[in-house]
Scaffold this motif. Structure first.
Motif, PDB file in Angstrom:
ATOM      1  N   ASP A  39      -2.573  -6.396   7.732  1.00 33.26           N
ATOM      2  CA  ASP A  39      -1.650  -5.705   6.837  1.00 33.26           C
ATOM      3  C   ASP A  39      -0.496  -6.633   6.493  1.00 33.26           C
ATOM      4  OD1 ASP A  39       0.078  -3.876   5.532  1.00 33.26           O
ATOM      5  OD2 ASP A  39      -0.843  -2.242   6.648  1.00 33.26           O
ATOM      6  N   SER A  41       2.509  -5.698   5.689  1.00 32.91           N
ATOM      7  CA  SER A  41       3.726  -5.152   6.309  1.00 32.91           C
ATOM      8  C   SER A  41       3.449  -4.812   7.771  1.00 32.91           C
ATOM      9  CB  SER A  41       4.180  -3.893   5.562  1.00 32.91           C
ATOM     10  OG  SER A  41       4.464  -4.194   4.206  1.00 32.91           O
ATOM     11  N   SER A  46       6.067 -10.669   9.240  1.00 36.31           N
ATOM     12  CA  SER A  46       5.257 -10.457   8.043  1.00 36.31           C
ATOM     13  C   SER A  46       3.794 -10.800   8.309  1.00 36.31           C
ATOM     14  CB  SER A  46       5.788 -11.317   6.895  1.00 36.31           C
ATOM     15  OG  SER A  46       4.877 -11.344   5.816  1.00 36.31           O
ATOM     16  N   THR A  67      -2.569  -4.105   1.601  1.00 39.98           N
ATOM     17  CA  THR A  67      -1.208  -3.897   1.114  1.00 39.98           C
ATOM     18  C   THR A  67      -1.150  -2.642   0.256  1.00 39.98           C
ATOM     19  OG1 THR A  67       0.624  -4.942  -0.073  1.00 39.98           O
ATOM     20  CG2 THR A  67      -1.582  -5.278  -0.956  1.00 39.98           C
ATOM     21  N   ASN A  71       2.669  -3.697  -3.801  1.00 35.16           N
ATOM     22  CA  ASN A  71       2.824  -5.049  -3.265  1.00 35.16           C
ATOM     23  C   ASN A  71       1.644  -5.941  -3.615  1.00 35.16           C
ATOM     24  OD1 ASN A  71       5.263  -4.401  -1.955  1.00 35.16           O
ATOM     25  ND2 ASN A  71       4.146  -3.527  -0.230  1.00 35.16           N
ATOM     26  N   ASP A  74       2.122  -9.657  -3.263  1.00 37.82           N
ATOM     27  CA  ASP A  74       1.954 -10.222  -1.914  1.00 37.82           C
ATOM     28  C   ASP A  74       0.487 -10.473  -1.600  1.00 37.82           C
ATOM     29  OD1 ASP A  74       4.646 -10.198  -1.421  1.00 37.82           O
ATOM     30  OD2 ASP A  74       4.626  -8.246  -0.403  1.00 37.82           O
TER      31      ASP A  74
END
Length: 463
Positions: A39, A41, A46, A67, A71, A74
């Motif tokens: 993940d 998050s 991070s 995510t 996001n 990312d």
């Protein structure tokens, strides 16, 4: 974590390492994984930081990022940083299984251990264990795998040298190229050149067609010389030449063939000692002893034994269709006390023999081979105390027993032991044995009790 079958079509297992990213990194340092779902998050660091760590320390591991919809940037960044793919939350179990299945089938272009090899056959070689010696060896392999330097693997017979050679190959960039084994023990000098370098048609009687040798077959991959300490002088000289020049000609041919292979060798005996005794070429020894990986014996990594035993038990269950859940504590304890002269190879044999005898889902002590049960029933050498200490301990226990039988009466205790009262008093003082006024026997520190405590008359006037 929670170990469950990933999918009926995959003979794989996965661990749920939910929680912090730092925890995941610790597990990556201790265990081998086939794939990771990460993940972006995480509670502490991070997910991209964890991904960066994976790419640096476990470059062959395929990573799938997860995510939230907001996001996506990312996730794209993660793919650019080396992730195999990404999933947008919320995700279904079917999506996760599909992505994992793809990762496991495809392997990863960085070279995942256990994925398909160049011939299309999967090789599930892993280093099982979490002992300190195993973790250090795993880390050393990961550091040296990306290089093409010749590697020498040493260790006792049965410790897993050939397996480590395969693991080294699978962790390298040559992972999708051939892995070719050469059994030095069975190498005959008269056939050596044909075996290693191949031959042209008609090069000797019976050579009806052109044939590639081991080196040519292993081109761009890895060639393993197993038991190099058993190599004949002729093989040693021939191998030295190829390692220096990286080229050769087939038997009966004029064409020079250049090869690109990594050479890995295993040895049970100390090559340095063999050099001193004139049994191994010194120049070849220095040529091959550039990276040395020593496989610890099973007794040196005894904390790995439960994991190894369960690993063999699970594999046995798959092959024979038996549902074997594990080992009882008594059985595991007995295996840990055994000396294991045959190392991991012997453990595998013992587990398989026990599994054949087992009538339940757990291996029990009585399922183990008799040779193992007989040895663990005897005390280990390190558990045997010196004879003087053993006799003293026996004498102290007899004195305490005699005093208990006579309710602390020293005269009767001395008669029961067939010694005089003076001798008994001296031994009471020596062993720190006290007889209280109520006749209770107590032990103190030897030679620290006063004569009055051990020899003074009690309330019944017994001295």
């Amino acid at each position: 974590g929670d170990n469950r079958d990933l999918h009926p079509s995959h003979n794989r297992r996965f661990s749920d390492l939910t929680g912090a990213g730092r925890s995941a990194i610790r597990h990556l340092d201790r265990e081998d994984f086939r794939a990771a779902i990460l993940d972006v998050s995480l509670p502490d660091i991070s997910g991209l930081t964890v991904l960066s760590y994976i790419r640096e320390h476990v470059p062959y591991l395929p990573v799938i990022m997860m995510t939230g919809f907001g996001n996506v940037r990312d996730a794209v960044q993660a793919v650019k940083a080396g992730a195999l793919d990404y999933l947008l939350k919320p995700v279904s179990v079917e999506q996760v299984l599909q992505q994992l299945g793809n990762a496991l089938r495809q392997g990863y272009n960085a070279g995942e251990p256990g994925g398909p090899d160049a011939s299309g056959h999967g090789d599930n070689t892993i280093l099982v264990g979490d002992a300190e010696a195993t973790r250090q060896l795993r880390e050393l392999v990961r550091r040296t795998a990306p290089t093409d330097t010749t590697a020498l693997i040493t260790g006792e017979a049965g410790s897993g040298k050939t397996l480590l050679a395969r693991y080294l190959h699978q962790c390298s960039s040559r992972k999708r190229c051939p892995f070719v084994e050469v059994d030095v023990v069975n190498m005959i000098d008269s056939l050596m050149e044909s075996e290693l370098y191949g031959h042209e048609e008609g090069s000797y009687t019976g050579a009806h067609s052109k044939r590639q040798g081991k080196f040519e077959t292993a081109h761009t991959g890895t060639v393993l010389f197993d038991n190099i300490d058993r190599a004949s002088p002729k093989l040693q000289a021939s191998l030295l030449g190829v390692l220096q020049e990286r080229r050769f000609s087939r038997l009966g041919g004029n064409e020079t063939i250049r090869i690109d292979v990594r050479v890995v060798l295993t040895a049970t005996r100390d090559l340095g000692v063999l050099v001193e005794h004139g049994e191994f070429r010194e120049d070849l020894y220095y040529r091959i002893n550039k990276i040395q990986l020593r496989v610890p014996s099973l007794t040196e990594r005894i904390d790995d034994l439960p994991l190894l035993a369960r690993h063999f038990l699970q594999r046995f269950g798959v092959v024979h269709g038996r549902g074997l859940a594990g080992l009882t504590e008594e059985c595991e304890g007995a295996l840990k006390r055994y000396s294991w002269p045959g190392n991991v190879r012997e453990l595998q044999s013992v587990v398989e023999q026990a599994a054949l005898r087992c009538r339940n889902s757990y291996l029990k002590l009585e399922d183990l081979p008799e040779t193992v049960r007989q040895q663990v029933a005897r005390p280990r050498i390190e558990e045997i105390m010196p004879l003087r200490n053993a006799l003293a301990e026996c004498e102290r226990e007899l004195i305490e027993w005699a005093l208990e039988q006579t309710e602390g009466n020293r005269i009767q205790a001395a008669e029961l032991l067939e010694i005089n009262r003076t001798t008994l008093s001296n031994k009471l003082r020596k062993y720190g044995i006290m007889v209280r006024n109520n006749g209770e026997v107590a032990s103190g520190n030897p030679q620290q009790q006063t004569p009055r405590q051990v020899g003074a008359p009690d309330s019944r006037g017994v001295s």
